[in-house]
Design a protein around this motif. Structure first.
Motif, PDB file in Angstrom:
ATOM      1  N   ASP A  11      -6.995   4.179  -5.809  1.00 35.74           N
ATOM      2  CA  ASP A  11      -6.573   3.499  -4.586  1.00 35.74           C
ATOM      3  C   ASP A  11      -6.305   2.029  -4.853  1.00 35.74           C
ATOM      4  O   ASP A  11      -7.222   1.244  -5.067  1.00 35.74           O
ATOM      5  CB  ASP A  11      -7.655   3.631  -3.507  1.00 35.74           C
ATOM      6  CG  ASP A  11      -7.867   5.070  -3.097  1.00 35.74           C
ATOM      7  OD1 ASP A  11      -6.898   5.842  -3.177  1.00 35.74           O
ATOM      8  OD2 ASP A  11      -8.984   5.428  -2.708  1.00 35.74           O
TER       9      ASP A  11
ATOM     10  N   ASN B 173      -6.486 -13.547   2.068  1.00 29.80           N
ATOM     11  CA  ASN B 173      -7.745 -12.821   1.953  1.00 29.80           C
ATOM     12  C   ASN B 173      -8.388 -12.626   3.326  1.00 29.80           C
ATOM     13  O   ASN B 173      -8.882 -11.541   3.646  1.00 29.80           O
ATOM     14  CB  ASN B 173      -8.696 -13.560   1.012  1.00 29.80           C
ATOM     15  CG  ASN B 173      -9.947 -12.773   0.731  1.00 29.80           C
ATOM     16  OD1 ASN B 173      -9.920 -11.544   0.679  1.00 29.80           O
ATOM     17  ND2 ASN B 173     -11.056 -13.471   0.548  1.00 29.80           N
ATOM     18  N   GLU B 174      -8.396 -13.662   4.144  1.00 34.88           N
ATOM     19  CA  GLU B 174      -8.976 -13.568   5.484  1.00 34.88           C
ATOM     20  C   GLU B 174      -8.213 -12.565   6.344  1.00 34.88           C
ATOM     21  O   GLU B 174      -8.804 -11.799   7.099  1.00 34.88           O
ATOM     22  CB  GLU B 174      -8.997 -14.941   6.154  1.00 34.88           C
ATOM     23  CG  GLU B 174      -9.998 -15.894   5.536  1.00 34.88           C
ATOM     24  CD  GLU B 174      -9.847 -17.332   6.038  1.00 34.88           C
ATOM     25  OE1 GLU B 174      -8.915 -17.601   6.827  1.00 34.88           O
ATOM     26  OE2 GLU B 174     -10.670 -18.177   5.620  1.00 34.88           O
ATOM     27  N   GLU B 175      -6.900 -12.569   6.231  1.00 29.77           N
ATOM     28  CA  GLU B 175      -6.073 -11.645   7.025  1.00 29.77           C
ATOM     29  C   GLU B 175      -6.326 -10.204   6.608  1.00 29.77           C
ATOM     30  O   GLU B 175      -6.456  -9.313   7.450  1.00 29.77           O
ATOM     31  CB  GLU B 175      -4.587 -11.998   6.854  1.00 29.77           C
ATOM     32  CG  GLU B 175      -3.673 -11.256   7.767  1.00 29.77           C
ATOM     33  CD  GLU B 175      -3.854 -11.597   9.233  1.00 29.77           C
ATOM     34  OE1 GLU B 175      -3.515 -10.733  10.071  1.00 29.77           O
ATOM     35  OE2 GLU B 175      -4.319 -12.702   9.566  1.00 29.77           O
ATOM     36  N   VAL B 176      -6.410  -9.952   5.316  1.00 24.34           N
ATOM     37  CA  VAL B 176      -6.677  -8.596   4.827  1.00 24.34           C
ATOM     38  C   VAL B 176      -8.082  -8.152   5.247  1.00 24.34           C
ATOM     39  O   VAL B 176      -8.289  -7.006   5.644  1.00 24.34           O
ATOM     40  CB  VAL B 176      -6.502  -8.525   3.297  1.00 24.34           C
ATOM     41  CG1 VAL B 176      -6.991  -7.203   2.743  1.00 24.34           C
ATOM     42  CG2 VAL B 176      -5.045  -8.744   2.927  1.00 24.34           C
ATOM     43  N   ALA B 177      -9.056  -9.053   5.174  1.00 21.66           N
ATOM     44  CA  ALA B 177     -10.443  -8.719   5.524  1.00 21.66           C
ATOM     45  C   ALA B 177     -10.572  -8.306   6.989  1.00 21.66           C
ATOM     46  O   ALA B 177     -11.447  -7.508   7.332  1.00 21.66           O
ATOM     47  CB  ALA B 177     -11.358  -9.899   5.217  1.00 21.66           C
ATOM     48  N   LYS B 178      -9.691  -8.807   7.845  1.00 23.39           N
ATOM     49  CA  LYS B 178      -9.750  -8.439   9.265  1.00 23.39           C
ATOM     50  C   LYS B 178      -9.504  -6.952   9.471  1.00 23.39           C
ATOM     51  O   LYS B 178      -9.989  -6.364  10.419  1.00 23.39           O
ATOM     52  CB  LYS B 178      -8.706  -9.224  10.076  1.00 23.39           C
ATOM     53  CG  LYS B 178      -9.090 -10.649  10.370  1.00 23.39           C
ATOM     54  CD  LYS B 178      -8.239 -11.220  11.489  1.00 23.39           C
ATOM     55  CE  LYS B 178      -6.939 -11.746  10.968  1.00 23.39           C
ATOM     56  NZ  LYS B 178      -6.124 -12.426  11.976  1.00 23.39           N
ATOM     57  N   TYR B 179      -8.740  -6.350   8.582  1.00 24.73           N
ATOM     58  CA  TYR B 179      -8.357  -4.954   8.748  1.00 24.73           C
ATOM     59  C   TYR B 179      -9.171  -3.996   7.872  1.00 24.73           C
ATOM     60  O   TYR B 179      -8.897  -2.802   7.842  1.00 24.73           O
ATOM     61  CB  TYR B 179      -6.863  -4.786   8.450  1.00 24.73           C
ATOM     62  CG  TYR B 179      -6.013  -5.582   9.403  1.00 24.73           C
ATOM     63  CD1 TYR B 179      -5.797  -5.146  10.691  1.00 24.73           C
ATOM     64  CD2 TYR B 179      -5.465  -6.796   9.013  1.00 24.73           C
ATOM     65  CE1 TYR B 179      -5.036  -5.877  11.578  1.00 24.73           C
ATOM     66  CE2 TYR B 179      -4.698  -7.540   9.891  1.00 24.73           C
ATOM     67  CZ  TYR B 179      -4.490  -7.080  11.175  1.00 24.73           C
ATOM     68  OH  TYR B 179      -3.743  -7.813  12.046  1.00 24.73           O
ATOM     69  N   LYS B 180     -10.149  -4.512   7.186  1.00 18.86           N
ATOM     70  CA  LYS B 180     -10.975  -3.684   6.314  1.00 18.86           C
ATOM     71  C   LYS B 180     -11.926  -2.844   7.162  1.00 18.86           C
ATOM     72  O   LYS B 180     -12.604  -3.362   8.047  1.00 18.86           O
ATOM     73  CB  LYS B 180     -11.780  -4.565   5.352  1.00 18.86           C
ATOM     74  CG  LYS B 180     -12.575  -3.794   4.347  1.00 18.86           C
ATOM     75  CD  LYS B 180     -13.278  -4.739   3.392  1.00 18.86           C
ATOM     76  CE  LYS B 180     -14.103  -3.967   2.390  1.00 18.86           C
ATOM     77  NZ  LYS B 180     -14.777  -4.859   1.459  1.00 18.86           N
ATOM     78  N   VAL B 181     -11.965  -1.563   6.907  1.00 17.78           N
ATOM     79  CA  VAL B 181     -12.849  -0.655   7.633  1.00 17.78           C
ATOM     80  C   VAL B 181     -13.617   0.198   6.626  1.00 17.78           C
ATOM     81  O   VAL B 181     -13.140   0.471   5.532  1.00 17.78           O
ATOM     82  CB  VAL B 181     -12.068   0.264   8.604  1.00 17.78           C
ATOM     83  CG1 VAL B 181     -11.413  -0.533   9.710  1.00 17.78           C
ATOM     84  CG2 VAL B 181     -11.033   1.089   7.873  1.00 17.78           C
ATOM     85  N   GLY B 182     -14.785   0.602   7.013  1.00 15.70           N
ATOM     86  CA  GLY B 182     -15.588   1.473   6.170  1.00 15.70           C
ATOM     87  C   GLY B 182     -15.070   2.900   6.231  1.00 15.70           C
ATOM     88  O   GLY B 182     -14.444   3.307   7.204  1.00 15.70           O
TER      89      GLY B 182
ATOM     90  N   MET C 126       0.857  -1.168   0.000  1.00 12.52           N
ATOM     91  CA  MET C 126       0.000   0.000   0.000  1.00 12.52           C
ATOM     92  C   MET C 126       0.905   1.233   0.000  1.00 12.52           C
ATOM     93  O   MET C 126       1.954   1.235   0.607  1.00 12.52           O
ATOM     94  CB  MET C 126      -0.885   0.045   1.244  1.00 12.52           C
ATOM     95  CG  MET C 126      -1.712  -1.186   1.493  1.00 12.52           C
ATOM     96  SD  MET C 126      -2.966  -1.326   0.247  1.00 12.52           S
ATOM     97  CE  MET C 126      -3.820  -2.739   0.852  1.00 12.52           C
TER      98      MET C 126
END
Length: 100
Positions: free
Chosen positions: A33, A47-56, A1
């Motif tokens: 982005d 994918n699961e690890e990245v999804a844990k840190y996804k925020v709106g 990123m």
């Protein structure tokens, strides 16, 4: 990123150092982005690890929502002090009987 310019530079440097020119095909795709993840591991775990840190993210003027947003007419139940959010997004509001 990171900033697209820095990611493009890193890809060019990696291609020069390794001689692998295939990475240069990623450069035109770095618009808006974007984040790159390189792994030799299981994609499902990544994918699961990245999804844990996804925020709106809060709505901002000029951005396009990833899904349709419909605000039906009628009482929102919001306090009149919360109209600034609607005003920033150019959504017309009306205060009626102490609610928006």
């Amino acid at each position: 990123m990171g900033k697209n310019t820095m990611m493009k530079r890193s890809i060019r440097m990696h291609a020069e150092m390794t001689g692998n020119q295939a990475f240069l095909n990623l450069i035109p795709l770095l618009q808006e982005d974007v984040g790159l993840i390189f792994t030799k591991g299981d994609l499902k775990q990544v994918n699961e690890e990245v999804a844990k840190y996804k925020v709106g993210a809060p709505a901002r003027v000029g951005l396009v929502a990833p899904i349709d947003v419909v605000v039906p007419p009628g009482n929102t139940g919001l306090d009149p002090s919360q109209t600034s959010f609607s005003q920033v997004l150019n959504i017309p509001t009306k205060i009626n009987k102490g609610t928006v």
